[in-house]
Design an enzyme around this catalytic site. Structure first.
Site, PDB file in Angstrom:
ATOM      1  N   GLU A  16       0.676  -1.149   0.042  1.00 30.93           N
ATOM      2  CA  GLU A  16       0.219   0.108   0.055  1.00 30.93           C
ATOM      3  C   GLU A  16       0.798   1.153  -0.119  1.00 30.93           C
ATOM      4  O   GLU A  16       1.840   1.420   0.634  1.00 30.93           O
ATOM      5  CB  GLU A  16      -0.809  -0.008   1.207  1.00 30.93           C
ATOM      6  CG  GLU A  16      -2.269   0.271   1.099  1.00 30.93           C
ATOM      7  CD  GLU A  16      -3.151  -0.667  -0.043  1.00 30.93           C
ATOM      8  OE1 GLU A  16      -3.178  -0.464  -1.279  1.00 30.93           O
ATOM      9  OE2 GLU A  16      -3.376  -1.792   0.623  1.00 30.93           O
ATOM     10  N   SER A  50     -25.629   7.885 -15.757  1.00 33.09           N
ATOM     11  CA  SER A  50     -25.262   6.849 -14.908  1.00 33.09           C
ATOM     12  C   SER A  50     -26.262   6.839 -13.674  1.00 33.09           C
ATOM     13  O   SER A  50     -26.911   7.713 -13.143  1.00 33.09           O
ATOM     14  CB  SER A  50     -24.022   7.078 -14.375  1.00 33.09           C
ATOM     15  OG  SER A  50     -23.692   6.522 -13.066  1.00 33.09           O
ATOM     16  N   GLY A 105     -12.830   1.814  -1.283  1.00 38.38           N
ATOM     17  CA  GLY A 105     -11.528   1.394  -1.408  1.00 38.38           C
ATOM     18  C   GLY A 105     -11.305   0.158  -2.368  1.00 38.38           C
ATOM     19  O   GLY A 105     -10.215  -0.165  -2.272  1.00 38.38           O
ATOM     20  N   LEU A 106     -12.145   0.078  -3.413  1.00 41.31           N
ATOM     21  CA  LEU A 106     -12.105  -1.020  -4.467  1.00 41.31           C
ATOM     22  C   LEU A 106     -11.878  -0.429  -5.693  1.00 41.31           C
ATOM     23  O   LEU A 106     -12.290  -0.821  -6.644  1.00 41.31           O
ATOM     24  CB  LEU A 106     -13.282  -1.614  -4.227  1.00 41.31           C
ATOM     25  CG  LEU A 106     -13.797  -2.363  -2.664  1.00 41.31           C
ATOM     26  CD1 LEU A 106     -15.025  -2.898  -2.925  1.00 41.31           C
ATOM     27  CD2 LEU A 106     -12.635  -3.126  -2.438  1.00 41.31           C
ATOM     28  N   GLU A 141      -7.214  11.159 -13.748  1.00 46.55           N
ATOM     29  CA  GLU A 141      -7.573  11.231 -12.077  1.00 46.55           C
ATOM     30  C   GLU A 141      -6.618  12.170 -11.397  1.00 46.55           C
ATOM     31  O   GLU A 141      -7.075  13.103 -10.633  1.00 46.55           O
ATOM     32  CB  GLU A 141      -7.395   9.675 -11.625  1.00 46.55           C
ATOM     33  CG  GLU A 141      -7.488   9.754 -10.299  1.00 46.55           C
ATOM     34  CD  GLU A 141      -7.776   8.310  -9.524  1.00 46.55           C
ATOM     35  OE1 GLU A 141      -8.311   7.283 -10.588  1.00 46.55           O
ATOM     36  OE2 GLU A 141      -7.887   8.149  -8.412  1.00 46.55           O
ATOM     37  N   ASP A 153      -4.318   1.344  -9.198  1.00 49.95           N
ATOM     38  CA  ASP A 153      -5.817   0.959  -9.664  1.00 49.95           C
ATOM     39  C   ASP A 153      -5.826   0.573 -11.198  1.00 49.95           C
ATOM     40  O   ASP A 153      -6.574  -0.299 -11.491  1.00 49.95           O
ATOM     41  CB  ASP A 153      -6.416   2.049  -8.971  1.00 49.95           C
ATOM     42  CG  ASP A 153      -6.148   2.308  -7.633  1.00 49.95           C
ATOM     43  OD1 ASP A 153      -5.639   1.443  -7.193  1.00 49.95           O
ATOM     44  OD2 ASP A 153      -6.649   3.429  -7.028  1.00 49.95           O
ATOM     45  N   TYR A 205      -3.960  11.707   1.751  1.00 47.76           N
ATOM     46  CA  TYR A 205      -3.504  10.981   0.833  1.00 47.76           C
ATOM     47  C   TYR A 205      -2.007  11.775   0.309  1.00 47.76           C
ATOM     48  O   TYR A 205      -0.997  11.510   0.318  1.00 47.76           O
ATOM     49  CB  TYR A 205      -4.269  10.644  -0.340  1.00 47.76           C
ATOM     50  CG  TYR A 205      -3.438   9.848  -1.380  1.00 47.76           C
ATOM     51  CD1 TYR A 205      -3.772   8.443  -1.284  1.00 47.76           C
ATOM     52  CD2 TYR A 205      -2.711  10.129  -2.533  1.00 47.76           C
ATOM     53  CE1 TYR A 205      -3.367   7.402  -2.164  1.00 47.76           C
ATOM     54  CE2 TYR A 205      -2.150   9.466  -3.230  1.00 47.76           C
ATOM     55  CZ  TYR A 205      -2.302   7.972  -3.141  1.00 47.76           C
ATOM     56  OH  TYR A 205      -1.823   7.197  -4.171  1.00 47.76           O
TER      57      TYR A 205
HETATM   58  C1  GLA Z   1      -5.116   4.427  -3.836  1.00 50.37           C
HETATM   59  C2  GLA Z   1      -4.482   5.149  -4.926  1.00 50.37           C
HETATM   60  C3  GLA Z   1      -3.694   4.246  -5.593  1.00 50.37           C
HETATM   61  C4  GLA Z   1      -2.328   3.644  -4.316  1.00 50.37           C
HETATM   62  C5  GLA Z   1      -3.232   3.298  -3.141  1.00 50.37           C
HETATM   63  C6  GLA Z   1      -2.597   2.880  -2.074  1.00 50.37           C
HETATM   64  O1  GLA Z   1      -6.190   3.440  -4.161  1.00 50.37           O
HETATM   65  O2  GLA Z   1      -5.291   5.281  -6.129  1.00 50.37           O
HETATM   66  O3  GLA Z   1      -2.560   4.860  -6.627  1.00 50.37           O
HETATM   67  O4  GLA Z   1      -1.582   4.801  -3.887  1.00 50.37           O
HETATM   68  O5  GLA Z   1      -4.513   4.062  -2.778  1.00 50.37           O
HETATM   69  O6  GLA Z   1      -1.826   1.760  -2.138  1.00 50.37           O
END
Ligand code: GLA
Length: 363
Positions: A16, A50, A105-106, A141, A153, A205
Site C-alpha cells: 500500500e 449513470s 477502497g475498491l 484522475e 488501480d 493522501y
Molecule cells: C489509492 C490510490 C493508489 C494507491 C493506493 C494505496 O487506491 O489510487 O494509487 O496509492 O491508494 O496503495
C-alpha cells in the site's frame, strides 16, 4: 455502432502506497465491474448517464480540468487526457452501470476510467497498449479530478486475470501474473466492507506522498524504492517522515515475501505478512482508523491467518485470509466486535480474482 465495455474494481492484497514510491504491489481484479454502453455520433459532446447521478451530464469534447465535477469528472477527465495524448475522441451517448461500491477502497474510480477509456478507444478504432491506457486514466484522475494517486488501480483494472494476482513493479512498470486461488487450499479470501467511506482528493493522501518525497530527498535518492533496509532511514531527520518512509521500505519487502509465501501455498505466512502490513499502516504510515483496526484485529483473533486494510486508507475495506473452517467464526466475531463498539454493520463477503477490462459486460 454500439460498444459495450467493462472494467473491474480491485483489491490490493499487499503493497500500500508503494506505487508512487516506485515499489511493489500485489493486487487482484474483483468480480465487480463498471460497464459502459456507448453509441458514437458526429457531435462534439458526450452525453453521459449513470445510476450514480440524477440525469445525463453533457461533457463537451473540448472540456478542461475544473469544468465537470463528481462522478462525471472521471469521464470528462478521460476525454481530456485522451485528447492531450493526441487522440481524436468521438462524441455520442454513454450509459454507465456499476456494482463496484463507491468510496469503499475498491477503485470504483479506476473501474470507471478504464471502462470509459476502453469504450472510446474501441469506438474510435484506436489501439493502445495497457500501460499507455493506465497512464491516460491516471492522468485523468491526477490532473482533471485532482487526486494525486499512483498507477496501482488502473494497472490492476486493466491487467486482471481470473485466478491470478499481479505483481507490479512500479519502477520498471511491469506486471507479472502470480497464481492466487487460495480456495483450492481450503482458504477463503474475505472482503469486509466497513461502510466507512473515504476520498483521496482530500489532504491526507497528498500529505503521505509529500512525506515520502521529502524522505527520499533527504536520502539523496530518486525514490524510496532505492532504499532496501529500514536502518538506512536514520539519515531522515524528521521523525514523522522517517516513520512514513519505514512503512514504504518494509512494505516493499513484505510484497516480495508474500509472493514467495503464495507460491508455496503457505497462507499462514502470507496472512502474517498481511497483519504486519496492517500494523505498519496503523503505526508508521497512520492511514488506518480505529474502526478498521478493530475489524482486522477481531478477524485475526477469531482465527484468520491475517487481515489488513486495503486501498488508500481512512475507510473502506479490510481483507482477511481465513481457513475455510473458521469463516463463520471470523464473520461472527467481526460483526460482534463492530456492533459492540457502536459502528455500522459491515458487509462481509467472499471474493476472488476476476478478469481485467475488456469488451462486453463480464470478464
Ligand atoms: C489509492 C490510490 C493508489 C494507491 C493506493 C494505496 O487506491 O489510487 O494509487 O496509492 O491508494 O496503495
Amino acid at each position: 455502432m454500439t460498444v459495450r465495455y467493462s472494467a473491474p474494481g480491485r483489491v490490493n492484497l499487499i503493497g500500500e502506497h508503494t506505487d508512487y514510491n516506485l515499489g511493489f504491489a500485489l493486487p487482484i481484479a474483483l468480480p465487480q465491474r463498471t460497464s459502459v454502453v456507448f453509441d458514437s455520433d458526429t457531435s462534439d459532446v458526450l452525453e453521459v448517464s449513470s445510476a450514480l447521478g440524477d440525469g445525463p451530464v453533457r461533457v463537451p469534447l473540448a472540456t478542461k480540468p475544473g469544468e465537470v465535477a463528481d462522478w462525471a469528472g472521471y469521464v470528462a477527465g478521460v476525454v481530456w487526457a485522451l485528447r492531450c495524448a493526441g487522440h481524436a475522441v468521438p462524441g455520442g451517448t454513454m450509459s454507465i452501470t456499476s456494482d463496484v461500491e463507491v468510496g469503499s477502497g475498491l477503485s470504483s474510480s479506476a473501474a470507471l476510467e478504464c471502462a470509459v477509456l476502453g469504450a472510446l478507444l474501441t469506438s474510435a478504432g484506436i489501439e493502445l497498449d495497457r500501460i499507455e491506457q493506465a497512464r491516460i486514466a491516471q492522468r485523468a484522475e491526477n490532473e482533471y479530478v485532482g487526486a494525486p494517486t499512483g498507477l496501482l488501480d488502473q494497472l490492476a483494472s486493466l491487467f486482471g486475470e481470473p485466478g491470478q494476482a499481479m505483481l507490479i513493479d512500479f519502477r520498471d512498470v511491469t506486471v507479472q501474473s502470480v497464481p492466487f486461488a487460495p480456495e483450492s487450499s481450503g482458504t477463503a479470501l474475505l472482503l469486509i466492507d466497513s461502510r466507512a467511506r473515504h476520498a483521496h482528493a482530500g489532504g491526507e493522501y497528498a500529505a503521505r506522498r509529500a512525506s515520502c518525497e521529502r524522505a527520499a530527498a533527504a536520502l539523496g535518492v530518486a525514490s524510496l524504492r532505492e532504499v532496501s533496509t529500514a536502518s538506512a532511514l536514520q539519515a531522515v531527520k524528521d521523525p514523522v517522515d522517517a516513520r512514513r518512509a519505514r512503512h514504504i521500505v518494509t512494505e516493499n519487502q513484505r510484497v516480495l515475501e508474500c509472493v514467495a509465501a503464495m507460491a508455496a501455498s503457505d497462507f499462514t505466512a502470507a496472512g502474517a505478512l498481511w497483519t504486519a502490513s496492517h500494523e505498519s499502516m496503523r503505526d508508521d504510515f497512520e492511514i488506518t482508523t480505529p474502526h478498521l483496526d478493530l475489524i482486522a484485529a477481531s478477524a485475526v483473533q477469531a482465527g484468520a491467518f491475517g487481515a489488513r486494510m486495503t486501498g488508500g486508507g481512512f475507510g473502506g475495506c479490510v481483507i482477511a485470509l481465513v481457513p475455510e473452517e473458521r469463516v463463520d467464526d471470523v464473520t461472527d466475531a467481526v460483526l460482534r466486535a463492530v456492533r459492540d463498539a457502536g459502528y455500522q454493520e459491515p458487509l462481509v463477503t467472499r471474493t476472488h480474482a476476476g478478469g481485467g477490462a475488456g469488451l462486453g459486460d463480464s470478464a
